[in-house]
Design a protein around this motif. Structure first.
Motif, PDB file in Angstrom:
ATOM      1  N   MET A  79      -5.343   2.354  -4.518  1.00  0.00           N
ATOM      2  CA  MET A  79      -4.583   1.190  -4.053  1.00  0.00           C
ATOM      3  C   MET A  79      -4.450   0.111  -5.131  1.00  0.00           C
ATOM      4  O   MET A  79      -3.995  -1.000  -4.847  1.00  0.00           O
ATOM      5  N   ALA A 118      -1.369  -2.114  -5.453  1.00  0.00           N
ATOM      6  CA  ALA A 118      -1.104  -3.070  -4.372  1.00  0.00           C
ATOM      7  C   ALA A 118      -1.874  -4.369  -4.541  1.00  0.00           C
ATOM      8  O   ALA A 118      -1.553  -5.372  -3.890  1.00  0.00           O
ATOM      9  N   ILE A 156      -2.322   7.021   3.520  1.00  0.00           N
ATOM     10  CA  ILE A 156      -2.690   6.373   2.263  1.00  0.00           C
ATOM     11  C   ILE A 156      -4.209   6.343   2.145  1.00  0.00           C
ATOM     12  O   ILE A 156      -4.919   6.384   3.153  1.00  0.00           O
ATOM     13  N   SER A 174      -6.632   4.160   1.746  1.00  0.00           N
ATOM     14  CA  SER A 174      -7.075   2.765   1.838  1.00  0.00           C
ATOM     15  C   SER A 174      -8.478   2.601   1.286  1.00  0.00           C
ATOM     16  O   SER A 174      -9.301   3.512   1.378  1.00  0.00           O
ATOM     17  N   MET A 184       0.825  -1.201   0.000  1.00  0.00           N
ATOM     18  CA  MET A 184       0.000   0.000   0.000  1.00  0.00           C
ATOM     19  C   MET A 184       0.867   1.262   0.000  1.00  0.00           C
ATOM     20  O   MET A 184       0.578   2.230  -0.706  1.00  0.00           O
ATOM     21  N   LEU A 237      -8.843  -3.874  -0.494  1.00  0.00           N
ATOM     22  CA  LEU A 237      -7.809  -2.869  -0.745  1.00  0.00           C
ATOM     23  C   LEU A 237      -8.343  -1.718  -1.584  1.00  0.00           C
ATOM     24  O   LEU A 237      -8.016  -0.554  -1.341  1.00  0.00           O
ATOM     25  N   THR A 238      -9.155  -2.039  -2.581  1.00  0.00           N
ATOM     26  CA  THR A 238      -9.585  -1.038  -3.572  1.00  0.00           C
ATOM     27  C   THR A 238     -11.073  -0.733  -3.522  1.00  0.00           C
ATOM     28  O   THR A 238     -11.537   0.143  -4.250  1.00  0.00           O
ATOM     29  N   SER A 274       2.144   2.319  -3.348  1.00  0.00           N
ATOM     30  CA  SER A 274       1.213   2.991  -4.252  1.00  0.00           C
ATOM     31  C   SER A 274       1.444   4.499  -4.270  1.00  0.00           C
ATOM     32  O   SER A 274       1.031   5.189  -5.211  1.00  0.00           O
TER      33      SER A 274
END
Length: 310
Positions: free
Chosen positions: A200, A203, A193, A195, A120, A246-247, A123
């Motif tokens: 992301m 990642a 970040i 998240s 992460m 993650l995304t 990114s």
């Protein structure tokens, strides 16, 4: 299985210098911390990390430490309690949840958390100056539309009019100015970040590969997927939803509702912090919920839970 008992595993934000004190004061906790090799796992001493806010809130330390303290607390407590009916984890806490459910060992989950944090953080090379921002006081659908206009995203939904937004820092600040004009409350979070947003994306592939390389076990109890609030019982679904979060937006409000719908009457948040137990009490007041962080000893946690579960 103990019907009506749930375990909640927090994400980033509640860590503090004393987050390991209850474990260090407990003989079994001391043994578990040695097994987790926290004293030598990082590039600097654990106490240096704990007492430096910049280090403690840096992803590379925060994510594995949050998983470590949650799993160590659960291992001390679990032999004194019935197994939970449900486990739910908020963001990085979803890895802790799979450790609680027996799908991962402590060290597997901690190593995976460290890898997740590194992917992460990487990114940021493609999209620097990211962050997260709390938003409250405006209906979530209206906020989502406004964020989209500014190139930002809904990272976590926590209620009808509360959420966490993610995006590039300048985009979040521009959105905050407009939101505050509508009467919203906003606040930049100590997370560097975005998240659970498309930022992301880079990642996703390496983290998926790391998940696939692990000897995942089938969860011994239901784990709620953060992206949907649905129960996960099998290994492929666990891997898929852990990568997806993650995304994709975390639907924490759906996870809280799932606890209520499945008859949860008592919930324990493993800590650090007590944000999840507070949110659950506010949304579903009939559920008795406390955090390990509320107690002065792990024995006190056991006594409280036994009094509620007997």
């Amino acid at each position: 299985m103990s019907q009506g008992f749930a375990v909640l595993c927090p994400g980033q934000g509640g860590q503090h210098p004393a987050m390991f004190d209850l474990l260090r004061a407990d003989t079994r906790g001391q043994d578990i911390l040695r097994e987790q090799v926290l004293a030598t796992r990082f590039d600097r001493p654990l106490d240096e990390i704990l007492h430096d806010p910049q280090l403690l809130f840096a992803n590379r330390y925060a994510q594995p430490l949050i998983v470590a303290t949650g799993l160590a607390a659960w291992r001390v407590l679990r032999d004194e309690l019935p197994p939970p009916a449900l486990v739910a984890g908020y963001s990085i806490g979803e890895l802790t949840a799979y450790g609680v459910a027996g799908a991962l060992t402590d060290n597997e989950a901690i190593d995976l958390a460290a890898a997740r944090a590194a992917y992460m953080d990487a990114s940021l090379a493609q999209a620097p100056h990211q962050g997260l921002m709390s938003v409250g006081g405006v209906e979530a659908g209206e906020v989502e539309e406004l964020l989209r206009r500014h190139g930002a995203f809904v990272a976590i939904v926590t209620g009808f009019d509360t959420l966490i937004a993610g995006g590039r820092s300048d985009d979040l600040l521009a959105a905050a100015n407009e939101l505050e004009g509508l009467g919203a409350r906003t606040g930049i979070l100590p997370v560097g970040i975005a998240s659970h947003t498309p930022l992301m994306e880079s990642a996703l592939s390496p983290f998926t590969a790391a998940l696939d390389a692990l000897d995942f076990r089938e969860p011994a109890c239901a784990v709620l997927a953060g992206v949907s609030g649905l129960e996960i019982h099998d290994i492929p679904s666990a891997r898929r939803t852990l990568a997806q979060q993650l995304t994709h937006t975390i639907r924490w409000s759906s996870c809280m509702d799932a606890c209520a719908e499945r008859g949860v009457g008592v919930a324990l948040e493993l800590g650090p912090g007590s944000a999840l137990s507070r949110m659950l009490r506010e949304r579903h007041p009939h559920i008795e919920c406390r955090s390990v962080s509320d107690f002065r000893s792990l024995a006190g946690v056991v006594n409280w839970l036994r009094s509620r579960l007997d």
